[in-house]
Scaffold this active site. Structure first.
Site, PDB file in Angstrom:
ATOM      1  N   THR A 120       0.838  -1.208   0.000  1.00 42.87           N
ATOM      2  CA  THR A 120       0.000   0.000   0.000  1.00 42.87           C
ATOM      3  C   THR A 120       0.870   1.256   0.000  1.00 42.87           C
ATOM      4  O   THR A 120       0.644   2.185  -0.785  1.00 42.87           O
ATOM      5  CB  THR A 120      -0.901   0.015   1.259  1.00 42.87           C
ATOM      6  OG1 THR A 120      -1.651  -1.192   1.282  1.00 42.87           O
ATOM      7  CG2 THR A 120      -1.828   1.210   1.268  1.00 42.87           C
ATOM      8  N   TYR A 174       7.877   0.678   7.907  1.00 48.44           N
ATOM      9  CA  TYR A 174       6.985   1.823   7.669  1.00 48.44           C
ATOM     10  C   TYR A 174       7.819   3.063   7.340  1.00 48.44           C
ATOM     11  O   TYR A 174       7.554   3.778   6.367  1.00 48.44           O
ATOM     12  CB  TYR A 174       6.132   2.046   8.919  1.00 48.44           C
ATOM     13  CG  TYR A 174       5.181   3.216   8.842  1.00 48.44           C
ATOM     14  CD1 TYR A 174       4.158   3.253   7.897  1.00 48.44           C
ATOM     15  CD2 TYR A 174       5.299   4.283   9.730  1.00 48.44           C
ATOM     16  CE1 TYR A 174       3.284   4.325   7.848  1.00 48.44           C
ATOM     17  CE2 TYR A 174       4.427   5.360   9.690  1.00 48.44           C
ATOM     18  CZ  TYR A 174       3.427   5.370   8.741  1.00 48.44           C
ATOM     19  OH  TYR A 174       2.559   6.437   8.683  1.00 48.44           O
ATOM     20  N   LYS A 178       7.912   5.037   3.770  1.00 48.55           N
ATOM     21  CA  LYS A 178       7.551   6.456   3.706  1.00 48.55           C
ATOM     22  C   LYS A 178       8.729   7.299   3.197  1.00 48.55           C
ATOM     23  O   LYS A 178       8.540   8.300   2.502  1.00 48.55           O
ATOM     24  CB  LYS A 178       7.099   6.945   5.075  1.00 48.55           C
ATOM     25  CG  LYS A 178       5.695   6.474   5.435  1.00 48.55           C
ATOM     26  CD  LYS A 178       4.669   7.186   4.553  1.00 48.55           C
ATOM     27  CE  LYS A 178       3.247   6.883   4.964  1.00 48.55           C
ATOM     28  NZ  LYS A 178       2.270   7.698   4.219  1.00 48.55           N
TER      29      LYS A 178
END
Ligand code: UDP
Length: 355
Positions: A120, A174, A178
């Protein structure tokens, strides 16, 4: 429940130190618009007179978050994934400004669904950036203060180093994803002249944030109100700065409107530091309830090998200089607003989105 009025929106902007100049109404796409920050942003954009398309897969977002905007004539809600290029392209038709907030979020989500989260947060962002480029739309990409990792400097600036643990530790995946999103957005700005701006929010909190995926304030508040122990993970000495979502939202809009902000990255957060142990005490005091506070080892809370950051404090001088960013709500204000939400019975009707 009454919708926020334009007057209140202008007042919120003024309080956030952000000018009332702004775009003529246009069509905006908010990915993750049914999420915590996205739903507040959607309401705000509608109040400014914009048309808003929300694209959300409703994995962690909810129909209830959009209840205040349900049935609004300038709101369209699309159920779909940001990894689906066709849906993204269709949602982008006629859009001038994209707020890309959709992401896998929350430490519990990242640890339990690491691969899905990577897909995602990497593929999704690339798909949205590519569609923005094709469409000639400007785009704000939401990154995270997690990119700084274990750097404990007081007053992290955008140029400070990232200090991360092993890439094989799920927690850091994560931050890794990012950070790549930031590089992608920056490169689209440099090589394709896309009007892209990147933000790094530091522990944004407020009404509608759920504790289900790990966030500490809604967890402590619901634990206290239920008379359950408040679970402080680790020693409780770790420090965070919490910023109210309604201080962050106007800055997102102001930064995307400002062409001189494009191609740059901005911290967004508060400078009011609190340790998590003290936060638990303050939630207890603010609720007036006497739940016990218990320490839970990180390993028990998150599984073996978990690494936390011991201090995360932003320097937001760049956003202040650029758009006058200056959060006006204190931690006490934040706790009062979250406690009020958790104490009030829900009467709102969720927005209806076809499956
Ligand atoms: N935390 C805690 N108890 C909880 C949930 C979180 O002590 O029930 C801690 C967590 O380990 C971290 C801090 O609170 O040190 C902030 O956690 P959150 O997930 O809200 O944000 P983070 O800063 O980790 O992204």
């Amino acid at each position: 429940m009454s919708r926020t009025t334009n007057l209140e929106t202008a007042e919120m902007q003024r309080k956030a130190g952000i000018s009332e100049k702004g775009w003529a109404p246009m069509k905006c796409l908010v990915t993750g618009g049914a999420g915590f920050i996205g739903s507040h942003l959607t309401e705000y954009l509608l109040d400014l007179g914009h048309e808003v398309v929300v694209l959300d897969d409703f994995s962690t977002g909810s129909e209830l978050n959009l209840a205040r905007s349900a049935g609004h004539e300038r709101l369209t809600v699309v159920r779909g994934s940001i990894c689906d290029a066709d849906i993204v392209k269709r949602s982008m038709a006629g859009v001038g400004a994209v707020y890309h907030l959709a992401a896998a979020v929350g430490v519990f989500t990242i640890l339990s669904k690491t691969l899905d989260s990577l897909h995602t947060n990497l593929r999704g962002t690339e798909t949205v950036l590519e569609a923005a480029r094709e469409n000639g739309a400007r785009i704000l990409v939401a990154s995270t203060s997690e990119v700084y990792g274990k750097n404990t400097k007081i007053g992290l600036t955008e140029e400070d180093d990232r200090v991360l643990g092993s890439p094989l530790k799920s927690r850091w995946s994560y931050a890794e994803a990012k950070a790549l999103d930031e590089t992608l957005a920056y490169t689209y700005a440099m090589e394709h002249s896309v009007g892209a701006v990147i933000v790094r929010p530091f522990n944004t909190v407020g009404p509608r944030q759920t504790g289900t995926y790990g966030m500490v304030i809604p967890r402590f508040v619901s634990q206290a109100l239920a008379g359950e122990p408040l679970t402080v993970f680790g020693s409780g000495e770790q420090i965070r700065c919490f910023c109210h979502v309604l201080d962050v939202v106007p800055a997102l809009i102001a930064l995307l409107e400002d062409e001189t902000a494009h191609g740059k990255v901005f911290n967004l957060g508060s400078s009011e530091q609190v340790s998590i142990g003290e936060l638990a005490e303050r939630v207890r005091t603010a609720t007036g309830l006497v739940s016990p506070i218990v320490q839970v080892p990180y390993e028990q809370a998150y599984g073996p090998g978990y690494e936390d950051m011991q201090r995360r404090v932003p320097d937001c001088g760049r956003a202040r200089a650029q758009v006058g960013f200056s959060p006006s709500r204190s931690l006490d204000d934040i706790l009062a607003s979250v406690i009020a939400e958790h104490s009030a019975p829900t009467t709102a009707e969720p927005v209806c989105v076809p499956r």
